[in-house]
Design a protein around this motif. Structure first.
Motif, PDB file in Angstrom:
ATOM      1  N   ALA A  78       0.741  -1.224   0.059  1.00 49.97           N
ATOM      2  CA  ALA A  78      -0.084  -0.085  -0.050  1.00 49.97           C
ATOM      3  C   ALA A  78       0.756   1.332  -0.098  1.00 49.97           C
ATOM      4  CB  ALA A  78      -0.770   0.114   1.276  1.00 49.97           C
ATOM      5  N   ILE A  79       1.832   1.245   0.906  1.00 48.61           N
ATOM      6  CA  ILE A  79       2.752   2.310   0.891  1.00 48.61           C
ATOM      7  C   ILE A  79       3.370   2.642  -0.345  1.00 48.61           C
ATOM      8  CG2 ILE A  79       4.740   3.470   1.966  1.00 48.61           C
ATOM      9  CD1 ILE A  79       2.180   3.261   3.804  1.00 48.61           C
ATOM     10  N   SER A  80       4.075   1.604  -0.833  1.00 46.78           N
ATOM     11  CA  SER A  80       4.758   1.567  -2.283  1.00 46.78           C
ATOM     12  C   SER A  80       3.942   2.206  -3.437  1.00 46.78           C
ATOM     13  CB  SER A  80       5.484   0.166  -2.627  1.00 46.78           C
ATOM     14  OG  SER A  80       6.471  -0.131  -1.612  1.00 46.78           O
ATOM     15  N   ILE A 143      10.419   2.032   3.471  1.00 45.61           N
ATOM     16  CA  ILE A 143       9.727   2.629   4.626  1.00 45.61           C
ATOM     17  C   ILE A 143      10.665   2.422   5.898  1.00 45.61           C
ATOM     18  CG2 ILE A 143       7.555   1.953   6.123  1.00 45.61           C
ATOM     19  CD1 ILE A 143       6.709   0.543   3.373  1.00 45.61           C
ATOM     20  N   GLN A 144      10.551   3.234   6.813  1.00 41.67           N
ATOM     21  CA  GLN A 144      11.352   3.127   8.129  1.00 41.67           C
ATOM     22  C   GLN A 144      10.162   3.129   9.040  1.00 41.67           C
ATOM     23  OE1 GLN A 144      14.597   6.117   9.747  1.00 41.67           O
ATOM     24  NE2 GLN A 144      15.265   5.160   7.831  1.00 41.67           N
ATOM     25  N   SER A 200       7.745  17.336   5.972  1.00 42.78           N
ATOM     26  CA  SER A 200       6.858  17.609   4.907  1.00 42.78           C
ATOM     27  C   SER A 200       5.888  16.719   4.388  1.00 42.78           C
ATOM     28  CB  SER A 200       7.461  18.272   3.496  1.00 42.78           C
ATOM     29  OG  SER A 200       8.460  17.103   3.177  1.00 42.78           O
ATOM     30  N   GLU A 201       4.771  16.722   3.569  1.00 41.29           N
ATOM     31  CA  GLU A 201       3.904  15.961   2.911  1.00 41.29           C
ATOM     32  C   GLU A 201       4.906  15.103   1.889  1.00 41.29           C
ATOM     33  OE1 GLU A 201      -0.317  16.743   1.011  1.00 41.29           O
ATOM     34  OE2 GLU A 201       1.109  16.737  -0.650  1.00 41.29           O
ATOM     35  N   ALA A 202       5.550  15.812   1.239  1.00 41.02           N
ATOM     36  CA  ALA A 202       6.367  15.003   0.183  1.00 41.02           C
ATOM     37  C   ALA A 202       7.231  14.007   0.968  1.00 41.02           C
ATOM     38  CB  ALA A 202       7.452  16.051  -0.706  1.00 41.02           C
ATOM     39  N   GLY A 203       8.017  14.501   2.017  1.00 40.06           N
ATOM     40  CA  GLY A 203       8.792  13.323   2.812  1.00 40.06           C
ATOM     41  C   GLY A 203       7.908  12.446   3.304  1.00 40.06           C
ATOM     42  N   SER A 204       6.710  13.024   3.766  1.00 40.51           N
ATOM     43  CA  SER A 204       5.780  11.614   4.265  1.00 40.51           C
ATOM     44  C   SER A 204       5.444  10.520   3.273  1.00 40.51           C
ATOM     45  CB  SER A 204       4.451  12.158   4.830  1.00 40.51           C
ATOM     46  OG  SER A 204       3.740  11.045   5.257  1.00 40.51           O
ATOM     47  N   MET A 205       5.302  10.977   1.817  1.00 37.53           N
ATOM     48  CA  MET A 205       4.748  10.186   0.922  1.00 37.53           C
ATOM     49  C   MET A 205       6.031   9.560   0.314  1.00 37.53           C
ATOM     50  SD  MET A 205       1.560  10.302   0.998  1.00 37.53           S
ATOM     51  CE  MET A 205       1.083   9.406  -0.640  1.00 37.53           C
ATOM     52  N   ARG A 206       7.161  10.094  -0.031  1.00 36.66           N
ATOM     53  CA  ARG A 206       8.290   9.476  -0.810  1.00 36.66           C
ATOM     54  C   ARG A 206       9.019   8.698   0.142  1.00 36.66           C
ATOM     55  NH1 ARG A 206       9.242  15.369  -3.658  1.00 36.66           N
ATOM     56  NH2 ARG A 206       7.776  15.042  -5.697  1.00 36.66           N
TER      57      ARG A 206
END
Length: 220
Positions: A78-80, A143-144, A200-206
């Motif tokens: 799901a995350i990927s 993912i970490q 950031s949102e970008a960091g959260s998603m990437r």
């Protein structure tokens, strides 16, 4: 598996003996019967050894001979998936919608906000100025899963690992790159369902970093 391997030499002798006996019974020369029996035993030895020796190859759902829990596999997928979709668009409205969709998917996969016997690799291990343990574990999909790395951020969640705990003793045996089985609890989040601590949102998603209070870690 190791107990079966210990019987291979005995099986080698038995195959050699009966192969030689069979060839002599069928009126082959003594040299041919002994040599033929030995050749047959060698072939048997090679085949059985390759069949019994375990493979460490990672294959779909496997992690150095450990099988991932279904929840972990679903979480990573799901995350990927949402990571790829986020990268594929420049539309900020779509990107924000993808984060909401990811939240809903995580809620389906982890209704109790916990991980049990997940598999990963230690990314970071260390200590705060007051000696509490810091731990970050990578799982597949970029993912970490981690504790906080400072006392001030951790004042509420208390994810840092106390020096007098059994878990801390385990940390003393680990290094970056160690393969581990771990369990723990995530924290509730309105934005991501479980607390993701990127700025950031970008960091959260990437490059998502999910906060966890670890209850169990074991090297394998």
């Amino acid at each position: 598996m190791e107990s079966l391997l210990s019987y291979v030499p005995l099986m080698f002798f038995v195959v050699w003996f009966f192969s030689s006996w069979y060839l002599r019974k069928n009126k082959k020369s003594k040299t041919i019967s002994v040599g033929g029996g030995f050749l047959g035993a060698c072939i048997f030895f090679v085949v059985v050894s390759f069949a019994l020796i375990p493979s460490n190859t990672n294959t779909n759902g496997r992690h150095q001979d450990k099988i991932k829990p279904a929840a972990q596999e679903a979480f990573e997928r799901a995350i990927s998936q949402h990571m790829r979709q986020y990268e594929a668009t420049k539309n900020e409205l779509v990107q924000r919608q993808l984060r909401e969709q990811r939240k809903n998917k995580i809620a389906e996969i982890l209704p109790d906000k916990s991980a049990t016997h997940w598999l990963g690799v230690v990314k970071e291990i260390g200590a705060t100025s007051d000696g509490k343990g810091i731990l970050a574990i990578n799982i597949d999909g970029g993912i970490q899963i981690k504790t906080y790395n400072n006392f001030f951020s951790d004042a509420g969640p208390k994810t840092l690992i106390p020096p007098d705990s059994d878990l801390y003793k385990v940390l003393l045996t680990l290094n970056p790159g160690s393969r581990v089985v771990f369990s723990g609890s995530f924290f509730e989040s309105r934005q991501d369902y479980i607390n993701e601590i990127s700025i950031s949102e970008a960091g959260s998603m990437r490059m998502p970093e999910f906060l966890m209070r670890f209850s169990f870690v074991e090297r394998y």
